[in-house]
Design a protein around this motif. Structure first.
Motif, PDB file in Angstrom:
ATOM      1  N   LEU A  45      54.610  66.772  -1.314  1.00  0.00           N
ATOM      2  CA  LEU A  45      53.304  66.326  -0.810  1.00  0.00           C
ATOM      3  C   LEU A  45      53.435  64.978  -0.110  1.00  0.00           C
ATOM      4  O   LEU A  45      52.823  64.747   0.943  1.00  0.00           O
ATOM      5  CB  LEU A  45      52.309  66.234  -1.972  1.00  0.00           C
ATOM      6  CG  LEU A  45      50.917  65.687  -1.611  1.00  0.00           C
ATOM      7  CD1 LEU A  45      50.241  66.555  -0.554  1.00  0.00           C
ATOM      8  CD2 LEU A  45      50.041  65.580  -2.868  1.00  0.00           C
ATOM      9  N   GLN A  46      54.242  64.098  -0.677  1.00  0.00           N
ATOM     10  CA  GLN A  46      54.448  62.784  -0.056  1.00  0.00           C
ATOM     11  C   GLN A  46      55.006  62.920   1.357  1.00  0.00           C
ATOM     12  O   GLN A  46      54.547  62.265   2.294  1.00  0.00           O
ATOM     13  CB  GLN A  46      55.399  61.978  -0.933  1.00  0.00           C
ATOM     14  CG  GLN A  46      55.737  60.594  -0.388  1.00  0.00           C
ATOM     15  CD  GLN A  46      56.909  60.001  -1.138  1.00  0.00           C
ATOM     16  OE1 GLN A  46      57.793  60.724  -1.605  1.00  0.00           O
ATOM     17  NE2 GLN A  46      56.926  58.694  -1.279  1.00  0.00           N
ATOM     18  N   ARG A  47      55.993  63.823   1.538  1.00  0.00           N
ATOM     19  CA  ARG A  47      56.588  64.016   2.863  1.00  0.00           C
ATOM     20  C   ARG A  47      55.559  64.572   3.843  1.00  0.00           C
ATOM     21  O   ARG A  47      55.526  64.159   5.004  1.00  0.00           O
ATOM     22  CB  ARG A  47      57.789  64.964   2.765  1.00  0.00           C
ATOM     23  CG  ARG A  47      58.984  64.368   2.070  1.00  0.00           C
ATOM     24  CD  ARG A  47      60.233  65.189   2.331  1.00  0.00           C
ATOM     25  NE  ARG A  47      60.111  66.555   1.834  1.00  0.00           N
ATOM     26  CZ  ARG A  47      60.450  66.933   0.602  1.00  0.00           C
ATOM     27  NH1 ARG A  47      60.907  66.037  -0.254  1.00  0.00           N
ATOM     28  NH2 ARG A  47      60.345  68.189   0.242  1.00  0.00           N
ATOM     29  N   LYS A  48      54.730  65.492   3.386  1.00  0.00           N
ATOM     30  CA  LYS A  48      53.757  66.105   4.296  1.00  0.00           C
ATOM     31  C   LYS A  48      52.709  65.077   4.734  1.00  0.00           C
ATOM     32  O   LYS A  48      52.268  65.078   5.878  1.00  0.00           O
ATOM     33  CB  LYS A  48      53.100  67.305   3.622  1.00  0.00           C
ATOM     34  CG  LYS A  48      54.064  68.468   3.413  1.00  0.00           C
ATOM     35  CD  LYS A  48      53.368  69.697   2.891  1.00  0.00           C
ATOM     36  CE  LYS A  48      54.362  70.786   2.515  1.00  0.00           C
ATOM     37  NZ  LYS A  48      55.251  71.187   3.596  1.00  0.00           N
ATOM     38  N   ILE A  49      52.295  64.198   3.813  1.00  0.00           N
ATOM     39  CA  ILE A  49      51.319  63.153   4.175  1.00  0.00           C
ATOM     40  C   ILE A  49      51.934  62.187   5.177  1.00  0.00           C
ATOM     41  O   ILE A  49      51.345  61.866   6.216  1.00  0.00           O
ATOM     42  CB  ILE A  49      50.842  62.404   2.912  1.00  0.00           C
ATOM     43  CG1 ILE A  49      50.012  63.332   2.016  1.00  0.00           C
ATOM     44  CG2 ILE A  49      50.029  61.167   3.298  1.00  0.00           C
ATOM     45  CD1 ILE A  49      49.695  62.746   0.657  1.00  0.00           C
ATOM     46  N   CYS A  50      53.150  61.724   4.886  1.00  0.00           N
ATOM     47  CA  CYS A  50      53.764  60.720   5.749  1.00  0.00           C
ATOM     48  C   CYS A  50      54.288  61.297   7.053  1.00  0.00           C
ATOM     49  O   CYS A  50      54.587  60.565   7.980  1.00  0.00           O
ATOM     50  CB  CYS A  50      54.874  59.991   5.001  1.00  0.00           C
ATOM     51  SG  CYS A  50      54.242  58.739   3.856  1.00  0.00           S
ATOM     52  N   SER A  51      54.413  62.631   7.133  1.00  0.00           N
ATOM     53  CA  SER A  51      54.834  63.228   8.401  1.00  0.00           C
ATOM     54  C   SER A  51      53.755  63.091   9.460  1.00  0.00           C
ATOM     55  O   SER A  51      54.014  63.253  10.652  1.00  0.00           O
ATOM     56  CB  SER A  51      55.168  64.707   8.201  1.00  0.00           C
ATOM     57  OG  SER A  51      54.003  65.458   7.977  1.00  0.00           O
ATOM     58  N   VAL A  52      52.525  62.765   9.038  1.00  0.00           N
ATOM     59  CA  VAL A  52      51.445  62.573  10.012  1.00  0.00           C
ATOM     60  C   VAL A  52      51.570  61.212  10.676  1.00  0.00           C
ATOM     61  O   VAL A  52      51.584  61.090  11.899  1.00  0.00           O
ATOM     62  CB  VAL A  52      50.060  62.701   9.319  1.00  0.00           C
ATOM     63  CG1 VAL A  52      48.956  62.582  10.344  1.00  0.00           C
ATOM     64  CG2 VAL A  52      49.970  64.011   8.568  1.00  0.00           C
ATOM     65  N   GLY A  53      51.717  60.162   9.861  1.00  0.00           N
ATOM     66  CA  GLY A  53      51.794  58.822  10.444  1.00  0.00           C
ATOM     67  C   GLY A  53      53.163  58.481  10.982  1.00  0.00           C
ATOM     68  O   GLY A  53      53.302  57.839  12.011  1.00  0.00           O
ATOM     69  N   SER A  54      54.215  58.876  10.263  1.00  0.00           N
ATOM     70  CA  SER A  54      55.589  58.659  10.722  1.00  0.00           C
ATOM     71  C   SER A  54      56.269  60.012  10.710  1.00  0.00           C
ATOM     72  O   SER A  54      56.724  60.457   9.672  1.00  0.00           O
ATOM     73  CB  SER A  54      56.335  57.698   9.790  1.00  0.00           C
ATOM     74  OG  SER A  54      55.716  56.440   9.796  1.00  0.00           O
TER      75      SER A  54
END
Length: 794
Positions: free
Chosen positions: A519-528
């Motif tokens: 989940l952390q990777r999917k969230i941060c794939s939006v901003g970075s």
């Protein structure tokens, strides 16, 4: 006797394993001495094998009583596995079968079945016959009848004998005569074969033509490895045939002197007997070992490139996938990079299901997951823009975005959340959040607040209202949706997110907590963006909007472009995106330098019209070359450039030459083709299978987004030639220097030859019509293709 024999065999195998730890690949009674890594590479090769030569293959299956029904079924399974590696077609590989015991019986000739499916189904229907093992008579039948339904030796002939090698008569003479007719003979052992007899049956060299059918996958690999050169086509790139030490075993019954016992014999004297010692003989079954070499096709696995960082362990998953087992403190991405925090620049709102459908237990589980997630990824001093909403019939936002400035107060507020119950109206909740969930203001008055807005939906209850329209509305408001739920919620979560890669599905309560890094990777794939790691890139989408695609499928392509753009940071310094649509002519929807934010690109994509005329992919690629990937239109020197062509494969006749011109100038052409199309034509345009993704349906396009973006981002990380494409305008010549370039101008001046020299005696450049007005007819494209080919020869 059988039970005792079974125990003896088990002890022998365990004893071998204890004293020879390198013998890891145990194939029944054939053992290949390799390490575990090699096992995976041999297995991977088995999935790539395909012989497409003109070839006649005849199976000769032993159906005698010494084989038995069980081993006969294993022989049939092996034959089916071999068929998987054969391109069965009347003009390429033909397959037939003979079963032999007391007499040979033709099951089906080589010209009976035209497809792989038909042959495999017929093999499955073959019935065990029983009888004595007359291998020599079967070989004489082939010498007399030839290959039934074959092509009379005009193509190579392959005979595959599957037997235990325990023939009732001599096989040496007929086997020699068969091989003298240039028939390639494979002798494949089954059960506990007599390898000496199989050795006589096999072609030279025997170590390449002896196999064991007990492990069908490995035996099929061995057969293909022998045929690959020169009979079949070459092995897949990267794969090669290697020799490994192996050991074949035969179970034999032998006599053993166990000792002597007192026996009584007659005597010459009347009424007298004589005592003597008599030998005591017993029979036992032993494994006789035959050391040899085994040849197998070995293919590289994805872990060969050592993709895992920071001490991570790579675990291959088939041919092209792997996962990394990361040490503690790493795991921000699939390659075990250092862990990221939520400082990746998003506004994050959790939308928790608090209806009766999720139950109190499920609600408490989500609450614990939310706390553990935030504790894992948010430091005590991290700036946060996190909010939490609950929904059932209604929606409440007890924790507003940015309300808490430290992790401790945020955790206290999450602890205070209570279960509500009621109906599950997920659609209504999504619509409400899209309208009222994000009310943040800029930090400074002169700075636009353009952070990506992410909604994480936590639910384990099917919605009692429609979610599709509400989810579309939320995405139209530039919200990025991620769904988290148990496996039975997969379909609804995919409907909400519009992309299976934006769903997190767990199998049991503990597995939910294991999904925190995902989940952390999917969230941060939006901003970075996860794939490109903020690498600079000039990216152009060329979308087929012709009648061959159709309006409904065009909308699928448009949604794909839109969701793909969410994975990039769009501004002048990182990623620039251009969009071209085409029918018979190409049109620039927006250029590389038109939009400087994600929101601007997303709004522009939503307005792209459908054209509906015939398709010319060549015109589109030429338009990208001359009117999109240029310095005048915002292309940046020293930045990698990629064109993604989205098409149904129509209108490709004129596309190969412009595609080659783009590649020649350092611009990657990546093709995404949906539906039926001629692969050879597509490969000529793509230039390499690595830059071609062929998808069966438009509905499946969403499943390939991660792969496509990963390939694009690989290009973003590759070295750049500053002079490709040529940054100099007006026929200026680009000259490379150490880490820089300069333009040599003729009649023009400026860093990129952009200003005309006003002196009267300056040479004039040939007059050309403005690029945006050049129209290319099919004849013009053909002329361009011939001119390009001529220039390459020069």
């Amino acid at each position: 006797i059988f039970a005792v024999t079974g125990e003896i065999l088990c002890v022998l195998f365990m004893d071998d394993y204890l004293f020879d730890p390198t013998a890891l690949l145990v194939l029944g009674i054939q053992q290949i001495h390799v390490d575990q890594e090699m096992v995976g590479k041999i297995s991977a090769a088995g999935q790539l094998m395909q012989c497409s030569a003109s070839l006649d293959v005849l199976f000769l299956l032993d159906g005698s009583y010494s084989i038995g029904k069980g081993s006969f079924e294993r022989s049939k399974h092996f034959a089916g596995k071999v068929c998987d590696a054969l391109d069965i077609h009347p003009d390429r590989v033909r397959v037939g079968m003979i079963q032999f015991s007391s007499t040979p019986h033709l099951e089906f000739p080589l010209d009976s079945y035209l497809t792989k499916r038909e042959v495999k189904e017929r093999i499955k229907r073959t019935v065990f016959r029983g009888g004595s093992t007359e291998t020599g008579r079967a070989l004489k039948y082939i010498l007399h009848k030839g290959f039934p339904g074959g092509r009379n030796s005009s193509v190579p002939e392959v005979l595959i004998i599957v037997s235990d090698g325990k023939s009732q008569g001599s096989t040496a003479m007929p086997a020699t005569q068969v091989k003298e007719r240039h028939i390639i003979v494979f002798a494949v052992g089954i059960k506990f074969p007599r390898w000496e007899e199989l050795h006589v049956l096999a072609s030279e060299p025997p170590e390449r033509h002896l196999l064991f059918a007990g492990d069908a996958d490995d035996a099929a690999n061995g057969l293909y490895s022998t045929l690959s050169d020169p009979v079949c086509t070459a092995t897949t790139p990267g794969c090669k045939v290697e020799s490994h030490p192996c050991e074949r075993r035969t179970l034999e019954t032998v006599k053993e002197l166990a000792g002597n016992y007192v026996c009584w014999k007659g005597s010459k004297q009347p009424n007298a007997v004589q005592a003597s010692l008599c030998p005591f003989i017993r029979w036992k079954r032993v494994l006789i070992k035959h050391p040899s070499r085994c040849f197998r096709t070995v293919c590289p696995d994805p872990c060969d490139s050592q993709p895992c960082q920071n001490g991570g362990t790579c675990v291959p998953e088939g041919l092209d996938r792997y996962h990394c087992l990361c040490v503690l403190g790493y795991g921000a991405d699939v390659h075990c990079a250092a862990k990221l925090s939520l400082e990746c620049g998003v506004e994050l709102l959790f939308l928790m299901d608090s209806s009766a459908g999720v139950t109190l237990e499920g609600f408490l589980r989500f609450k614990a997951f939310l706390k553990r997630f935030l504790q894992a990824v948010v430091g005590q001093d991290s700036p946060m823009s996190v909010g939490v909403a609950q929904y059932n019939d209604d929606v409440k936002i007890p924790i507003e975005l940015g309300q808490h400035k430290d992790a401790f107060s945020l955790m206290k507020s999450i602890d205070a959340l209570n279960f509500i119950g009621g109906r599950t109206l997920t659609g209504r909740a999504l619509q409400y959040i899209a309208q009222h969930g994000f009310r943040s203001t800029p930090v400074f008055a002169d700075v636009q607040d353009d952070l990506p807005r992410v909604v994480v939906l936590l639910t384990d209850s099917k919605s009692q209202d429609s979610v599709a329209e509400a989810a579309k509305y939320a995405k139209d408001q530039n919200l990025f949706l991620i769904g988290v739920g148990s496996s039975f919620m997969r379909a609804e979560l995919t409907t909400v997110t519009g992309n299976p890669q934006q769903t997190v599905v767990y199998s049991d309560p503990q597995d939910l907590f294991n999904r925190i890094p995902e989940l952390q990777r999917k969230i941060c794939s939006v901003g970075s963006p996860e794939g490109c790691q903020a690498q600079s890139l000039d990216l152009a989408f060329a979308v087929d909007a012709s009648s061959g695609v159709g309006l409904e499928n065009f909308l699928h392509l448009r949604r794909f472009v839109r969701s793909s753009c969410l994975h990039f940071v769009i501004n002048r310094d990182v990623t620039q995106i251009a969009l071209v649509i085409y029918g018979s002519k190409a049109h620039t929807v927006f250029a590389l330098d038109t939009h400087t934010s994600n929101s601007g690109v997303l709004q522009a994509v939503d307005q792209v019209p459908f054209l509906g005329d015939s398709a010319s992919a060549g015109s589109a690629l030429l338009h990208v070359y001359s009117d999109v990937m240029t310095v005048q239109k915002g292309a940046r020197p020293g930045v990698n450039k990629v064109v993604v062509l989205l098409t149904n494969g129509g209108g490709m006749q004129d596309a190969a030459a412009p595609a080659q011109q783009l590649r020649h100038n350092g611009i990657l052409v990546f093709m995404v083709v949906i539906g039926d199309a001629d692969r050879d034509t597509l490969l000529r345009v793509a230039g390499s299978p690595s830059y071609l993704v062929h998808i069966s349906s438009y509905e499946d396009l969403q499943y390939y987004q991660g792969l496509i973006i990963e390939r694009i981002c690989e290009e973003a990380r590759s070295p750049v030639n500053l002079c490709k494409p040529n940054p100099c305008m007006n026929q200026g010549v680009c000259i490379l220097g150490p880490g820089s370039y300069r333009c040599e101008c003729h009649g023009w001046e400026g860093p990129h030859c952009e200003t005309r020299v006003l002196r009267g005696d300056a040479p004039r450049s040939p007059a050309l019509p403005p690029r945006s007005r050049v129209q290319w007819s099919p004849r013009g494209l053909q002329h361009f293709s011939r001119a390009l080919q001529h220039s390459e020869r020069q």
